[in-house]
Motif scaffolding. Structure first.
Motif, PDB file in Angstrom:
ATOM      1  N   ILE A 528      -1.233  51.407 122.195  1.00  0.00           N
ATOM      2  CA  ILE A 528      -0.769  52.650 122.814  1.00  0.00           C
ATOM      3  C   ILE A 528       0.674  52.488 123.277  1.00  0.00           C
ATOM      4  CG2 ILE A 528      -1.100  54.216 124.750  1.00  0.00           C
ATOM      5  CD1 ILE A 528      -3.220  54.416 122.548  1.00  0.00           C
ATOM      6  N   ASP A 529       0.977  51.291 123.806  1.00  0.00           N
ATOM      7  CA  ASP A 529       2.342  51.030 124.281  1.00  0.00           C
ATOM      8  C   ASP A 529       3.361  51.129 123.150  1.00  0.00           C
ATOM      9  OD1 ASP A 529       1.209  50.528 126.690  1.00  0.00           O
ATOM     10  OD2 ASP A 529       1.315  48.356 126.553  1.00  0.00           O
ATOM     11  N   ASP A 530       2.894  50.964 121.901  1.00  0.00           N
ATOM     12  CA  ASP A 530       3.801  50.951 120.756  1.00  0.00           C
ATOM     13  C   ASP A 530       3.884  52.309 120.050  1.00  0.00           C
ATOM     14  OD1 ASP A 530       4.234  48.253 121.178  1.00  0.00           O
ATOM     15  OD2 ASP A 530       2.568  47.655 119.904  1.00  0.00           O
ATOM     16  N   VAL A 531       3.194  53.317 120.578  1.00  0.00           N
ATOM     17  CA  VAL A 531       3.262  54.639 119.964  1.00  0.00           C
ATOM     18  C   VAL A 531       4.631  55.262 120.243  1.00  0.00           C
ATOM     19  CG1 VAL A 531       2.333  56.984 120.052  1.00  0.00           C
ATOM     20  CG2 VAL A 531       0.783  55.029 119.988  1.00  0.00           C
ATOM     21  N   LEU A 532       5.207  55.870 119.225  1.00  0.00           N
ATOM     22  CA  LEU A 532       6.528  56.489 119.335  1.00  0.00           C
ATOM     23  C   LEU A 532       6.380  57.986 119.605  1.00  0.00           C
ATOM     24  CD1 LEU A 532       7.849  54.801 116.089  1.00  0.00           C
ATOM     25  CD2 LEU A 532       8.295  54.015 118.400  1.00  0.00           C
ATOM     26  N   ASN A 533       7.253  58.530 120.436  1.00  0.00           N
ATOM     27  CA  ASN A 533       7.239  59.965 120.704  1.00  0.00           C
ATOM     28  C   ASN A 533       8.595  60.527 120.287  1.00  0.00           C
ATOM     29  OD1 ASN A 533       7.008  62.559 121.684  1.00  0.00           O
ATOM     30  ND2 ASN A 533       5.941  61.930 123.550  1.00  0.00           N
ATOM     31  N   VAL A 534       8.640  61.077 119.073  1.00  0.00           N
ATOM     32  CA  VAL A 534       9.899  61.564 118.494  1.00  0.00           C
ATOM     33  C   VAL A 534       9.836  63.087 118.405  1.00  0.00           C
ATOM     34  CG1 VAL A 534      11.468  61.402 116.528  1.00  0.00           C
ATOM     35  CG2 VAL A 534      10.060  59.436 117.153  1.00  0.00           C
ATOM     36  N   SER A 535      10.651  63.752 119.199  1.00  0.00           N
ATOM     37  CA  SER A 535      10.702  65.229 119.203  1.00  0.00           C
ATOM     38  C   SER A 535       9.309  65.835 119.346  1.00  0.00           C
ATOM     39  CB  SER A 535      11.360  65.728 117.908  1.00  0.00           C
ATOM     40  OG  SER A 535      12.660  65.211 117.790  1.00  0.00           O
ATOM     41  N   GLY A 536       8.513  65.243 120.240  1.00  0.00           N
ATOM     42  CA  GLY A 536       7.172  65.771 120.497  1.00  0.00           C
ATOM     43  C   GLY A 536       6.125  65.297 119.518  1.00  0.00           C
ATOM     44  N   HIS A 537       6.538  64.571 118.483  1.00  0.00           N
ATOM     45  CA  HIS A 537       5.578  64.019 117.520  1.00  0.00           C
ATOM     46  C   HIS A 537       5.270  62.575 117.908  1.00  0.00           C
ATOM     47  CE1 HIS A 537       6.172  67.301 114.546  1.00  0.00           C
ATOM     48  NE2 HIS A 537       7.368  67.350 115.108  1.00  0.00           N
ATOM     49  N   ARG A 538       3.987  62.256 118.036  1.00  0.00           N
ATOM     50  CA  ARG A 538       3.593  60.882 118.387  1.00  0.00           C
ATOM     51  C   ARG A 538       3.183  60.154 117.115  1.00  0.00           C
ATOM     52  NH1 ARG A 538       2.546  59.723 123.738  1.00  0.00           N
ATOM     53  NH2 ARG A 538       0.695  58.496 123.293  1.00  0.00           N
ATOM     54  N   LEU A 539       3.919  59.092 116.802  1.00  0.00           N
ATOM     55  CA  LEU A 539       3.735  58.359 115.548  1.00  0.00           C
ATOM     56  C   LEU A 539       3.313  56.923 115.831  1.00  0.00           C
ATOM     57  CD1 LEU A 539       7.088  59.514 113.905  1.00  0.00           C
ATOM     58  CD2 LEU A 539       4.816  60.358 113.302  1.00  0.00           C
TER      59      LEU A 539
END
Length: 656
Positions: A528-539
């Motif tokens: 979970i700590d490694d999830v990216l949040n790019v412009s509201g998109h979680r990748l």
């Protein structure tokens, strides 16, 4: 889109069915058989585990109650009397396995040793009696700080035999990390060696123990037992330090196994915390014995003719469950190797497979990517035809690495079991059963029977197929950790209250993002700590990394987020190239375009940095937390005691 969902864009349609001949001879032979066992376990978990405990293990006294569940604290097989050392050794001595090879050990310089079950039993009993002579009693904690030599396994089994709790500290850890663990566990004794071999150099161990114990930093430690491995000069403190080779001839080889309560503590294993305070994961005897035993038997389709090799170190949970306790409880022949692939001997892993006719090979995706970087010539120059089953452990595997493993090492005939689990779970939780479940590159496939796993949101609500969310387990299982050593509250908050309990029902929160596809297959997408949040998109980081690794120039990639005023986070990729490629601006453009084509523009890295190596733990996991600090231009913080090579971090700082 819900703010807790994780987008999943990795599309993997390839499906590999078990070879018919493999399925016919397998312990679990078909998908229908797996589904029948799974349904039975789900309908009545306690009966399922009780039947296996009865049929698979030796008990001095049967339990009174299968499960005492006072959420979030579980007790399994309460009132039952058992000893895991007895189950790993004594019960085999009345069968033909008495003279079967239990451990085949290969030292890095090329020395080797084979111990039969009878010989291993004798050495374990001797070390157990040596510990008693040193004043170690049932319930005392013993630190084990060893190289990968047979005495490491002997020490674990000797502690278990007399009811002492062991805490194994990986032999590459610093004196400070060792001191913290010995002090936290209030260790009474330490078992170590003068040194060990790693990458053609001697790793000093006794010197580190001396440093850890300086200035009475661990006042409970009364004695240190030292195995002679490398024969370099070391100081031996009179009255505290004892040579193993000197005490061994003086002690009896008769040491009956202590009758342990099923819930007596077996070991404490420390995992790194992001705060710098490691967590002591507590495992107890009966449930852990059963879970490590049955997962080894079914997942690796273990037969008496197998030569089984897990490449982990006993300092990690993988070494506990799948080098020592699981294989030996099943009466298997297990390989232990002191070394690793290195410039002086890059083909050593393949040499060992050829030399000993290894049939089952279990290693980490990180290692597979290193093998890929070294080229196909090395494995192709060896006879690997003995292999019948491959496995991966430690982190999600990129599909391209999976395909290389399947093609080059497995020669397209070996099923691959991609296993998801944690130190805290005690054993494998999600995996293919190799004769029953078709595999998809990058997916851990289906839960093990008795494991009720689900993808949920942060309210604990189940999510539809192909929706990214959080991996949770809904029912206790025998191998689960019991608590954080000395800190029940940390255990409760970290694992059981992250998803708020409802109506008294608790879910185990694994801390991993994942999705489940329409076929019921689980795809773990990273911490979970490694999830990216790019412009509201979680990748998920795993998906962006998989896209990068699918490019022919890339050997390995680690992706992190960097704060960005507009996007929230910008993707930064740290990339290691294959040897025949040079990192330049043109390749950066090409890789960004490649990720955009594979996933979509939203996943295109804003920045790509080339590096010769990535910062990894000694168990092979990429330390993305450190890369996040570097990408953000911050000072690296938190616990770095598990970092394998500090020079990698120093070089990356120079790139900043």
């Amino acid at each position: 889109m819900s703010d807790i969902s994780i987008e999943s864009t990795l599309q993997e349609e390839r499906l590999f069915s078990p070879p018919a001949a493999f399925s016919q001879a397998a312990q679990i032979k078909s998908l229908a058989e797996y589904e029948s066992i799974y349904a039975r376990a789900q309908a009545n978990p306690e009966q399922f585990w009780a039947e296996l405990a009865q049929s698979e293990l030796h008990w001095f006294k049967k339990w009174d109650k299968v499960l005492d569940w006072q959420p979030p604290f579980a007790k399994w097989f309460t009132g039952g009397k058992i000893n895991i050392s007895y189950n790993c050794l004594d019960r085999h001595l009345t069968t033909w396995r008495k003279n079967k090879a239990a451990l085949i050990w290969e030292g890095e310089p090329g020395d080797s040793r084979t111990l039969t079950y009878a010989q291993l039993h004798r050495e374990v009993c001797q070390m157990a009696n040596a510990l008693k002579q040193m004043g170690v009693a049932k319930g005392d904690l013993v630190g084990i700080y060893m190289p990968m030599i047979p005495e490491a396994a002997i020490a674990m089994l000797a502690c278990a035999r007399i009811g002492a709790v062991h805490t194994v500290v990986f032999g590459g850890f610093s004196a400070d990390a060792l001191r913290d663990r010995l002090a936290n566990g209030q260790a009474k004794a330490v078992i170590t060696a003068d040194g060990g071999w790693r990458k053609d150099a001697i790793v000093p161990l006794k010197i580190q123990v001396d440093k850890a114990l300086e200035n009475n930093a661990c006042p409970t430690v009364e004695s240190v037992l030292v195995v002679q491995r490398t024969k370099q000069d070391i100081e031996m403190l009179a009255g505290r330090d004892i040579w193993w080779h000197e005490i061994q001839p003086t002690v009896s080889a008769d040491c009956p196994a202590e009758e342990m309560d099923a819930e007596d503590m077996l070991f404490v294993l420390y995992t790194s915390g992001s705060t710098g305070k490691p967590k002591g994961v507590v495992h107890t005897t009966g449930g852990y014995n059963l879970y490590s035993h049955i997962t080894t038997k079914w997942i690796f389709d273990l037969n008496d003719t197998d030569v089984y090799w897990c490449t982990a170190d006993v300092g990690w949970i993988t070494g506990h469950s799948y080098i020592v306790y699981g294989p030996l409880s099943n009466g298997a022949t297990a390989i232990m190797y002191e070394g690793v692939a290195r410039p002086s001997n890059p083909g050593c892993m393949w040499d060992i497979i050829e030399k000993y006719g290894v049939t089952i090979f279990y290693t980490a995706p990180t290692a597979i990517r290193v093998f890929m970087k070294m080229g196909e010539e090395l494995p192709n120059a060896r006879n690997l035809s003995s292999l019948r089953l491959l496995g991966t452990v430690g982190e999600p595997i990129n599909p391209e690495a999976w395909m290389w493993y399947h093609r080059v090492i497995g020669k397209e005939k070996c099923p691959i079991v991609d296993t998801w689990w944690q130190t805290e779970t005690g054993g494998i939780m999600i995996t293919a059963l190799p004769g029953a479940i078709s595999t998809k590159p990058g997916s851990a496939t289906r839960p093990f029977p008795g494991i009720i796993a689900e993808i949920v949101d942060l309210d604990g609500e189940p999510l539809p197929a192909n929706s990214g969310g959080y991996l949770a387990v809904k029912h206790p299982w025998p191998g689960m950790m019991r608590t954080v050593y000395g800190d029940d509250e940390r255990f409760r908050k970290t694992y059981w209250e992250h998803i708020p309990p409802k109506d008294g029902k608790y879910m185990y929160f694994a801390g991993d993002g994942a999705r489940q596809d329409a076929d019921g297959y689980f795809w773990v997408m990273g911490r979970i700590d490694d999830v990216l949040n790019v412009s509201g998109h979680r990748l998920g980081t795993m998906e962006v990394e998989s896209a990068l690794v699918s490019h022919p120039s890339v050997a390995e990639a680690a992706v992190v987020g960097k704060p960005d005023e507009i996007k929230g986070e910008e993707i930064v990729a740290f990339v290691t190239l294959n040897s025949n490629y040079a990192g330049d601006d043109n390749l950066i453009k090409e890789l960004k375009k490649h990720v955009g084509n594979e996933i979509g523009a939203i996943a295109r890295p804003g920045e790509i940095r080339f590096t010769d190596a990535l910062p990894k733990t000694r168990s092979g996991k990429i330390m993305r937390r450190l890369l996040r600090d570097l990408a953000a231009g911050k000072e690296v913080s938190g616990d770095t005691s598990t970092l394998e090579d500090r020079s990698v971090l120093d070089k990356l700082r120079g790139n900043d």
